[in-house]
Design a protein around this motif. Structure first.
Motif, PDB file in Angstrom:
ATOM      1  N   ILE A 192     -74.451  54.960 -25.983  1.00  0.00           N
ATOM      2  CA  ILE A 192     -73.620  55.956 -25.614  1.00  0.00           C
ATOM      3  C   ILE A 192     -73.625  56.078 -24.057  1.00  0.00           C
ATOM      4  O   ILE A 192     -74.868  55.310 -22.891  1.00  0.00           O
ATOM      5  CB  ILE A 192     -74.752  57.504 -25.762  1.00  0.00           C
ATOM      6  N   PRO A 193     -72.518  56.608 -23.357  1.00  0.00           N
ATOM      7  CA  PRO A 193     -72.641  56.420 -21.924  1.00  0.00           C
ATOM      8  C   PRO A 193     -73.361  57.700 -21.411  1.00  0.00           C
ATOM      9  O   PRO A 193     -73.624  58.573 -21.611  1.00  0.00           O
ATOM     10  CB  PRO A 193     -71.095  57.344 -22.403  1.00  0.00           C
ATOM     11  N   LYS A 194     -73.732  56.772 -20.187  1.00  0.00           N
ATOM     12  CA  LYS A 194     -74.910  57.849 -19.665  1.00  0.00           C
ATOM     13  C   LYS A 194     -74.517  59.390 -19.420  1.00  0.00           C
ATOM     14  O   LYS A 194     -75.650  60.454 -19.225  1.00  0.00           O
ATOM     15  CB  LYS A 194     -75.185  56.600 -17.804  1.00  0.00           C
ATOM     16  N   ALA A 195     -73.558  59.829 -18.799  1.00  0.00           N
ATOM     17  CA  ALA A 195     -72.632  60.573 -18.692  1.00  0.00           C
ATOM     18  C   ALA A 195     -72.897  61.881 -19.690  1.00  0.00           C
ATOM     19  O   ALA A 195     -73.618  63.334 -20.434  1.00  0.00           O
ATOM     20  CB  ALA A 195     -71.314  61.031 -18.272  1.00  0.00           C
ATOM     21  N   THR A 196     -72.478  61.527 -21.161  1.00  0.00           N
ATOM     22  CA  THR A 196     -72.354  61.874 -22.221  1.00  0.00           C
ATOM     23  C   THR A 196     -74.589  62.255 -22.431  1.00  0.00           C
ATOM     24  O   THR A 196     -74.442  63.501 -23.132  1.00  0.00           O
ATOM     25  CB  THR A 196     -72.112  61.200 -23.139  1.00  0.00           C
ATOM     26  N   LEU A 197     -75.201  61.332 -22.008  1.00  0.00           N
ATOM     27  CA  LEU A 197     -76.749  61.658 -22.310  1.00  0.00           C
ATOM     28  C   LEU A 197     -76.860  62.498 -21.373  1.00  0.00           C
ATOM     29  O   LEU A 197     -77.910  63.579 -22.272  1.00  0.00           O
ATOM     30  CB  LEU A 197     -77.101  60.266 -22.508  1.00  0.00           C
ATOM     31  N   ALA A 198     -76.834  62.837 -20.411  1.00  0.00           N
ATOM     32  CA  ALA A 198     -76.941  63.373 -19.249  1.00  0.00           C
ATOM     33  C   ALA A 198     -76.662  64.997 -19.778  1.00  0.00           C
ATOM     34  O   ALA A 198     -77.311  66.111 -20.058  1.00  0.00           O
ATOM     35  CB  ALA A 198     -76.646  63.397 -18.347  1.00  0.00           C
ATOM     36  N   GLN A 199     -75.396  65.295 -20.398  1.00  0.00           N
ATOM     37  CA  GLN A 199     -75.206  65.966 -20.586  1.00  0.00           C
ATOM     38  C   GLN A 199     -75.614  66.758 -22.008  1.00  0.00           C
ATOM     39  O   GLN A 199     -76.757  68.116 -22.024  1.00  0.00           O
ATOM     40  CB  GLN A 199     -73.929  66.240 -21.471  1.00  0.00           C
ATOM     41  N   ALA A 200     -76.818  66.122 -23.014  1.00  0.00           N
ATOM     42  CA  ALA A 200     -77.128  65.951 -24.121  1.00  0.00           C
ATOM     43  C   ALA A 200     -78.535  66.533 -23.790  1.00  0.00           C
ATOM     44  O   ALA A 200     -78.976  67.825 -24.313  1.00  0.00           O
ATOM     45  CB  ALA A 200     -76.760  64.804 -24.990  1.00  0.00           C
ATOM     46  N   LEU A 201     -78.966  66.090 -23.182  1.00  0.00           N
ATOM     47  CA  LEU A 201     -80.614  66.356 -22.327  1.00  0.00           C
ATOM     48  C   LEU A 201     -80.275  68.163 -22.010  1.00  0.00           C
ATOM     49  O   LEU A 201     -80.974  68.670 -21.736  1.00  0.00           O
ATOM     50  CB  LEU A 201     -80.921  65.229 -21.234  1.00  0.00           C
ATOM     51  N   ALA A 202     -79.409  68.302 -20.606  1.00  0.00           N
ATOM     52  CA  ALA A 202     -79.162  69.648 -20.204  1.00  0.00           C
ATOM     53  C   ALA A 202     -78.965  70.296 -20.860  1.00  0.00           C
ATOM     54  O   ALA A 202     -79.415  71.920 -20.627  1.00  0.00           O
ATOM     55  CB  ALA A 202     -78.331  69.433 -20.011  1.00  0.00           C
ATOM     56  N   HIS A 203     -78.781  69.941 -21.966  1.00  0.00           N
ATOM     57  CA  HIS A 203     -78.359  71.534 -23.969  1.00  0.00           C
ATOM     58  C   HIS A 203     -79.828  71.234 -24.749  1.00  0.00           C
ATOM     59  O   HIS A 203     -79.710  71.869 -25.660  1.00  0.00           O
ATOM     60  CB  HIS A 203     -76.775  71.168 -24.326  1.00  0.00           C
ATOM     61  N   SER A 204     -80.713  70.505 -23.905  1.00  0.00           N
ATOM     62  CA  SER A 204     -81.495  70.052 -25.088  1.00  0.00           C
ATOM     63  C   SER A 204     -83.327  70.359 -24.671  1.00  0.00           C
ATOM     64  O   SER A 204     -83.020  70.928 -23.440  1.00  0.00           O
ATOM     65  CB  SER A 204     -81.877  68.980 -26.023  1.00  0.00           C
ATOM     66  N   LEU A 205     -84.268  70.891 -25.556  1.00  0.00           N
ATOM     67  CA  LEU A 205     -85.037  70.569 -24.436  1.00  0.00           C
ATOM     68  C   LEU A 205     -85.744  69.468 -25.195  1.00  0.00           C
ATOM     69  O   LEU A 205     -86.016  68.680 -26.207  1.00  0.00           O
ATOM     70  CB  LEU A 205     -86.326  71.658 -25.901  1.00  0.00           C
ATOM     71  N   CYS A 206     -86.664  69.078 -24.230  1.00  0.00           N
ATOM     72  CA  CYS A 206     -87.339  67.251 -23.567  1.00  0.00           C
ATOM     73  C   CYS A 206     -88.033  67.367 -23.740  1.00  0.00           C
ATOM     74  O   CYS A 206     -89.157  67.919 -22.834  1.00  0.00           O
ATOM     75  CB  CYS A 206     -86.123  66.563 -22.748  1.00  0.00           C
ATOM     76  N   PHE A 207     -88.674  66.595 -24.073  1.00  0.00           N
ATOM     77  CA  PHE A 207     -90.162  66.129 -23.718  1.00  0.00           C
ATOM     78  C   PHE A 207     -90.575  64.460 -23.247  1.00  0.00           C
ATOM     79  O   PHE A 207     -89.947  63.816 -24.025  1.00  0.00           O
ATOM     80  CB  PHE A 207     -90.985  66.359 -24.968  1.00  0.00           C
ATOM     81  N   GLY A 208     -91.344  64.350 -22.212  1.00  0.00           N
ATOM     82  CA  GLY A 208     -91.331  62.963 -21.838  1.00  0.00           C
ATOM     83  C   GLY A 208     -93.197  63.216 -22.195  1.00  0.00           C
ATOM     84  O   GLY A 208     -93.804  63.930 -21.416  1.00  0.00           O
ATOM     85  N   ALA A 209     -93.301  61.300 -22.177  1.00  0.00           N
ATOM     86  CA  ALA A 209     -94.254  61.570 -21.929  1.00  0.00           C
ATOM     87  C   ALA A 209     -94.941  60.155 -20.455  1.00  0.00           C
ATOM     88  O   ALA A 209     -94.082  59.433 -20.878  1.00  0.00           O
ATOM     89  CB  ALA A 209     -95.196  60.218 -22.951  1.00  0.00           C
ATOM     90  N   PHE A 210     -95.736  60.238 -19.630  1.00  0.00           N
ATOM     91  CA  PHE A 210     -95.816  59.433 -18.866  1.00  0.00           C
ATOM     92  C   PHE A 210     -97.075  58.816 -17.967  1.00  0.00           C
ATOM     93  O   PHE A 210     -98.045  59.910 -18.404  1.00  0.00           O
ATOM     94  CB  PHE A 210     -95.529  60.695 -17.303  1.00  0.00           C
ATOM     95  N   LEU A 211     -97.350  57.931 -17.925  1.00  0.00           N
ATOM     96  CA  LEU A 211     -98.522  57.602 -17.888  1.00  0.00           C
ATOM     97  C   LEU A 211     -98.252  56.559 -16.315  1.00  0.00           C
ATOM     98  O   LEU A 211     -97.376  55.568 -15.970  1.00  0.00           O
ATOM     99  CB  LEU A 211     -98.710  55.692 -18.786  1.00  0.00           C
ATOM    100  N   ASP A 212     -99.283  57.243 -15.930  1.00  0.00           N
ATOM    101  CA  ASP A 212     -99.752  57.320 -14.084  1.00  0.00           C
ATOM    102  C   ASP A 212     -98.624  56.958 -13.486  1.00  0.00           C
ATOM    103  O   ASP A 212     -97.492  56.240 -12.919  1.00  0.00           O
ATOM    104  CB  ASP A 212    -100.210  55.069 -14.659  1.00  0.00           C
ATOM    105  N   GLY A 213     -97.681  58.156 -14.118  1.00  0.00           N
ATOM    106  CA  GLY A 213     -95.962  58.663 -13.449  1.00  0.00           C
ATOM    107  C   GLY A 213     -94.971  57.760 -13.406  1.00  0.00           C
ATOM    108  O   GLY A 213     -94.002  58.922 -13.687  1.00  0.00           O
ATOM    109  N   ALA A 214     -95.644  56.880 -14.324  1.00  0.00           N
ATOM    110  CA  ALA A 214     -93.731  56.463 -14.952  1.00  0.00           C
ATOM    111  C   ALA A 214     -93.899  56.544 -17.167  1.00  0.00           C
ATOM    112  O   ALA A 214     -94.536  56.923 -16.832  1.00  0.00           O
ATOM    113  CB  ALA A 214     -94.289  54.735 -15.174  1.00  0.00           C
ATOM    114  N   GLN A 215     -92.249  57.095 -16.684  1.00  0.00           N
ATOM    115  CA  GLN A 215     -91.804  57.462 -18.029  1.00  0.00           C
ATOM    116  C   GLN A 215     -92.381  56.982 -19.458  1.00  0.00           C
ATOM    117  O   GLN A 215     -91.318  55.115 -19.403  1.00  0.00           O
ATOM    118  CB  GLN A 215     -90.564  58.002 -18.684  1.00  0.00           C
ATOM    119  N   VAL A 216     -92.880  56.900 -20.541  1.00  0.00           N
ATOM    120  CA  VAL A 216     -93.769  56.155 -21.652  1.00  0.00           C
ATOM    121  C   VAL A 216     -92.969  56.199 -23.053  1.00  0.00           C
ATOM    122  O   VAL A 216     -92.822  55.156 -23.560  1.00  0.00           O
ATOM    123  CB  VAL A 216     -94.973  55.411 -21.144  1.00  0.00           C
TER     124      VAL A 216
END
Length: 80
Positions: free
Chosen positions: A34-58
């Motif tokens: 998947i192209p990064k630009a396509t993914l970025a647009q998908a994320l912008a139009h979705s509800l995203c949840f990230g899990a972070f450990l000591d500041g790094a996304q895991v």
């Protein structure tokens, strides 16, 4: 009460696009290449949840939703 080294965020600006793109484009069979630009647009139009450990996304999960009656959970991963 001790604080946890884990943090969950639904703020788009907190999500690490490079980490998410690397995993999804290289390891997730449903969107290999998947192209990064396509993914970025998908994320912008979705509800995203990230899990972070000591500041790094895991971990990551994306919800496609109308924010009222429908939600579809997708692109879920947790790094080792």
């Amino acid at each position: 009460m001790s604080s946890s080294p884990f943090r969950i965020s639904s703020e788009l600006q907190d999500q690490d696009l490079d980490v998410i793109h690397r995993y999804l484009s290289e390891q997730a069979p449903w969107c290999l290449g998947i192209p990064k630009a396509t993914l970025a647009q998908a994320l912008a139009h979705s509800l995203c949840f990230g899990a972070f450990l000591d500041g790094a996304q895991v971990g990551f999960a994306r919800v496609v939703t109308d924010r009222t009656t429908f939600a579809y959970l997708c692109d879920v991963f947790v790094l080792p």
